[in-house]
Write a protein that holds these residues in place. Sequence first.
Motif, PDB file in Angstrom:
ATOM      1  N   SER A  32     -14.041 -41.577  24.158  1.00 55.38           N
ATOM      2  CA  SER A  32     -15.020 -41.700  25.239  1.00 55.38           C
ATOM      3  C   SER A  32     -15.480 -43.141  25.364  1.00 55.38           C
ATOM      4  O   SER A  32     -15.374 -43.930  24.416  1.00 55.38           O
ATOM      5  N   LEU A  33     -15.991 -43.453  26.554  1.00 52.40           N
ATOM      6  CA  LEU A  33     -16.661 -44.724  26.836  1.00 52.40           C
ATOM      7  C   LEU A  33     -17.914 -44.376  27.626  1.00 52.40           C
ATOM      8  O   LEU A  33     -17.823 -43.829  28.729  1.00 52.40           O
ATOM      9  N   GLN A  34     -19.096 -44.690  27.065  1.00 52.47           N
ATOM     10  CA  GLN A  34     -20.360 -44.308  27.696  1.00 52.47           C
ATOM     11  C   GLN A  34     -21.297 -45.519  27.719  1.00 52.47           C
ATOM     12  O   GLN A  34     -21.435 -46.222  26.720  1.00 52.47           O
ATOM     13  N   TRP A  35     -21.917 -45.742  28.862  1.00 50.02           N
ATOM     14  CA  TRP A  35     -22.773 -46.917  29.050  1.00 50.02           C
ATOM     15  C   TRP A  35     -24.218 -46.567  28.700  1.00 50.02           C
ATOM     16  O   TRP A  35     -24.711 -45.487  29.041  1.00 50.02           O
ATOM     17  N   VAL A 102     -15.733 -39.155  13.451  1.00 55.87           N
ATOM     18  CA  VAL A 102     -15.930 -40.079  14.569  1.00 55.87           C
ATOM     19  C   VAL A 102     -16.632 -41.358  14.111  1.00 55.87           C
ATOM     20  O   VAL A 102     -17.682 -41.299  13.457  1.00 55.87           O
ATOM     21  N   VAL A 103     -16.051 -42.501  14.457  1.00 55.64           N
ATOM     22  CA  VAL A 103     -16.721 -43.787  14.306  1.00 55.64           C
ATOM     23  C   VAL A 103     -17.240 -44.191  15.681  1.00 55.64           C
ATOM     24  O   VAL A 103     -16.513 -44.114  16.681  1.00 55.64           O
ATOM     25  N   VAL A 104     -18.505 -44.586  15.724  1.00 55.68           N
ATOM     26  CA  VAL A 104     -19.133 -44.960  16.988  1.00 55.68           C
ATOM     27  C   VAL A 104     -19.146 -46.488  17.083  1.00 55.68           C
ATOM     28  O   VAL A 104     -19.796 -47.170  16.291  1.00 55.68           O
ATOM     29  N   GLU A 105     -18.414 -46.988  18.056  1.00 55.54           N
ATOM     30  CA  GLU A 105     -18.302 -48.428  18.286  1.00 55.54           C
ATOM     31  C   GLU A 105     -19.307 -48.860  19.358  1.00 55.54           C
ATOM     32  O   GLU A 105     -19.303 -48.305  20.464  1.00 55.54           O
ATOM     33  N   LEU A 106     -20.142 -49.817  19.024  1.00 47.20           N
ATOM     34  CA  LEU A 106     -21.020 -50.427  20.012  1.00 47.20           C
ATOM     35  C   LEU A 106     -20.293 -51.636  20.584  1.00 47.20           C
ATOM     36  O   LEU A 106     -19.706 -52.433  19.839  1.00 47.20           O
ATOM     37  N   ALA A 114     -22.147 -50.650  25.817  1.00 48.42           N
ATOM     38  CA  ALA A 114     -21.429 -49.390  25.914  1.00 48.42           C
ATOM     39  C   ALA A 114     -21.170 -48.862  24.512  1.00 48.42           C
ATOM     40  O   ALA A 114     -21.187 -49.607  23.530  1.00 48.42           O
ATOM     41  N   VAL A 115     -20.944 -47.570  24.440  1.00 53.04           N
ATOM     42  CA  VAL A 115     -20.558 -46.922  23.183  1.00 53.04           C
ATOM     43  C   VAL A 115     -19.188 -46.299  23.394  1.00 53.04           C
ATOM     44  O   VAL A 115     -18.955 -45.609  24.395  1.00 53.04           O
ATOM     45  N   ARG A 116     -18.280 -46.573  22.454  1.00 54.10           N
ATOM     46  CA  ARG A 116     -16.984 -45.907  22.457  1.00 54.10           C
ATOM     47  C   ARG A 116     -16.866 -45.080  21.185  1.00 54.10           C
ATOM     48  O   ARG A 116     -17.198 -45.559  20.102  1.00 54.10           O
ATOM     49  N   THR A 117     -16.412 -43.846  21.338  1.00 53.97           N
ATOM     50  CA  THR A 117     -16.198 -43.002  20.163  1.00 53.97           C
ATOM     51  C   THR A 117     -14.731 -43.077  19.751  1.00 53.97           C
ATOM     52  O   THR A 117     -13.828 -43.021  20.594  1.00 53.97           O
ATOM     53  N   ARG A 118     -14.533 -43.208  18.432  1.00 47.24           N
ATOM     54  CA  ARG A 118     -13.181 -43.284  17.862  1.00 47.24           C
ATOM     55  C   ARG A 118     -13.035 -42.130  16.873  1.00 47.24           C
ATOM     56  O   ARG A 118     -13.636 -42.155  15.801  1.00 47.24           O
ATOM     57  N   ASP A 119     -12.236 -41.137  17.244  1.00 44.98           N
ATOM     58  CA  ASP A 119     -12.098 -39.918  16.449  1.00 44.98           C
ATOM     59  C   ASP A 119     -10.715 -39.886  15.795  1.00 44.98           C
ATOM     60  O   ASP A 119      -9.688 -39.891  16.489  1.00 44.98           O
ATOM     61  N   SER A 120     -10.697 -39.833  14.468  1.00 45.87           N
ATOM     62  CA  SER A 120      -9.416 -39.823  13.757  1.00 45.87           C
ATOM     63  C   SER A 120      -8.617 -38.550  14.027  1.00 45.87           C
ATOM     64  O   SER A 120      -7.429 -38.475  13.687  1.00 45.87           O
ATOM     65  N   THR A 244     -11.023 -51.555  28.145  1.00 51.54           N
ATOM     66  CA  THR A 244     -11.541 -52.518  29.133  1.00 51.54           C
ATOM     67  C   THR A 244     -10.659 -53.768  29.086  1.00 51.54           C
ATOM     68  O   THR A 244     -11.142 -54.890  29.058  1.00 51.54           O
ATOM     69  N   CYS A 245      -9.364 -53.546  29.090  1.00 46.05           N
ATOM     70  CA  CYS A 245      -8.396 -54.614  28.834  1.00 46.05           C
ATOM     71  C   CYS A 245      -8.231 -55.541  30.037  1.00 46.05           C
ATOM     72  O   CYS A 245      -8.290 -55.100  31.186  1.00 46.05           O
TER      73      CYS A 245
END
Length: 268
Positions: A32-35, A102-106, A114-120, A244-245
Amino acid sequence: MTEDPQLARWQRFRENRTNALAEEHGWLSLTSLQWLTPEPSRLDGIPGLWHTDESTGLETAVLTARADEGLVFVEEGDPVDGTFAAHLDNEESLNWVRYGTVVVELAMRGGSYAVRTRDSQSPTLTEFRGVPVYDYAPEWVVEARWEPYPEPRKVPISTANPLVDGVHRSAGEVVFHRHGHEYRLQAEQGRLGDLTITFHDETNGRTTDDWRKVSTAAPRPDGTVIVDFNRAINYPSAFTPYGTCPMPVRGNSMDLAVEAGEKAPDAS
């Protein structure tokens, strides 16, 4: 029969690339990508209240959660219990907290948090079996000329996310000839002198993603540089809608079918 050393180096490059993509919380784990907004609110898939705050004059991202909600800080491993703030400059990222798998990336992108969730356990990751690639093609190892600008230029560009504007820090142009035609591609330059070229070509949308990138070693003292298009790779946005490349700078489009390097992830 003696093995071609150039082919062997490319095969090692491909192995390292596959291993990097398969990392537990790498690009294939994005879900996910959430603002964030100034109003404290809940986000999909993770506990806590999240918002932005400018009351101190420095915009921060703020997280409020109870220990029993299950969030822990990635670095310290301590439970998130209370209210915590973090500040990032534009383009910076921080793997801030963890929630189960899940690792939550700020991230700060385009001047917004934004927050991106990274789920293994993301299917994109767990079902990953490698990226389709063209067969190694020696003819796509190109000797070029590096023409640096007197000063780097900041060129506005679009990105894979229409809400995020980007900047290409063009340090100069890589110049080469193919089929009697001269091509000039703007490149960014790393701290060690290495170059990265983001480009369009005529395979895009057919066998490859909409754009790709290729990196080189630092130019030689005589200004020559080797561009090995066999090492052209996809940006994360080829694998996930949450990237967001950066897109290529205007002019980095070639009327060539660069049949080398990585294909689109779903290509046969």
